[in-house]
Design an enzyme around this catalytic site. Sequence first.
Site, short mmCIF file in Angstrom:
data_model
loop_
_atom_site.label_atom_id
_atom_site.label_comp_id
_atom_site.label_asym_id
_atom_site.label_seq_id
_atom_site.Cartn_x
_atom_site.Cartn_y
_atom_site.Cartn_z
N ASP A 177 -4.60 1.54 -7.62
CA ASP A 177 -3.75 1.59 -6.43
C ASP A 177 -2.35 1.11 -6.78
O ASP A 177 -2.19 0.07 -7.44
CB ASP A 177 -4.34 0.71 -5.32
CG ASP A 177 -3.70 0.97 -3.98
OD1 ASP A 177 -4.18 1.86 -3.26
OD2 ASP A 177 -2.71 0.29 -3.65
N GLU A 220 -1.78 6.49 -2.10
CA GLU A 220 -1.30 6.00 -3.40
C GLU A 220 -2.45 5.52 -4.28
O GLU A 220 -2.24 4.78 -5.24
CB GLU A 220 -0.29 4.86 -3.21
CG GLU A 220 -0.85 3.60 -2.58
CD GLU A 220 -0.82 3.58 -1.06
OE1 GLU A 220 -0.81 2.48 -0.49
OE2 GLU A 220 -0.78 4.67 -0.44
#
Length: 299
Positions: A177, A220
């Site tokens: 992430d 993301e």
Amino acid sequence: MSEMKDFEENTALITVVGKFQDQLPKAKDACLVMLYGPDLGKRYPLESGQPMIIGRSEKATIYVDRDSVSRHHAQVVMKGNGYVAQDLGSTNGTYVNDTQVKEAPLCDGDLLKIGEVIFKFLSQDNLENVYHEELYKLATMDGLTMVHNKRFFLDCLDREFSRAIRYKRHLSLILLDLDHFKQINDTYGHLAGDYVLKRTARLAQSHVRREDIFARYGGEEFALLLPETDRWQALQIAEKLRQLIESQQIFYDKMNIRVTLSLGVAMAGAETQDAAHLIKEADTYLYHAKRNGRNRVCG
């Protein structure tokens, strides 16, 4: 009426080529396209001189996890200037256009049935070959980052998890992430954020092994599936990726945007109930990495 005829009559693929036909690139090789089975739409290029073995064995060129498929069911090999399908002593037989064969030449558009799985043979420079390749890319790739998408990843995870359990093989998963990604969007704008995602994905993709599966999992967040990899090896791979991204200078519109990753690592084990449980474990470790300061690996 046979399964193959039922499939042909009940399934329609509509191809619109139109006036752009001359602009399409030529396909490099003949290929098999899976029309019915676990990897619907997937294209398998045929390399000259290399037999393509289809079966349930983990060593098969095309691995098909179906009970109706023998371990070494059939193969497609080049003979002269063409390709032939050969049965390898399978239990349920090999069929070309609904006719059981021991060996038979493959012509453009022929249907090859292996157990309950159906492939279509497309010859070199066939326009439909190009179409299937582009269709498969659209179905399996993330449009922004051009790495695999979540749907493709989950399909691979289910298949690799079943394989790992069946053959008692290692299987690890890394969830990655981008740290403070909302802040990047707010500070530099969404176009910059998109560029950061693309650049990060490209960097990570270039440093993973050929047999690994790297995908955009959402927003993301990315996922890296590591067959034949134990937890310790996966932790080392995760740390190398963390260092790689941290060391990069990502410039967008003359602005240097610093990017770091938090990573969670999990390995399938006896206590892992299913693929979803493996994802949950990796996500838990990712949460720990975020909570404990980001830019780190937990697992």
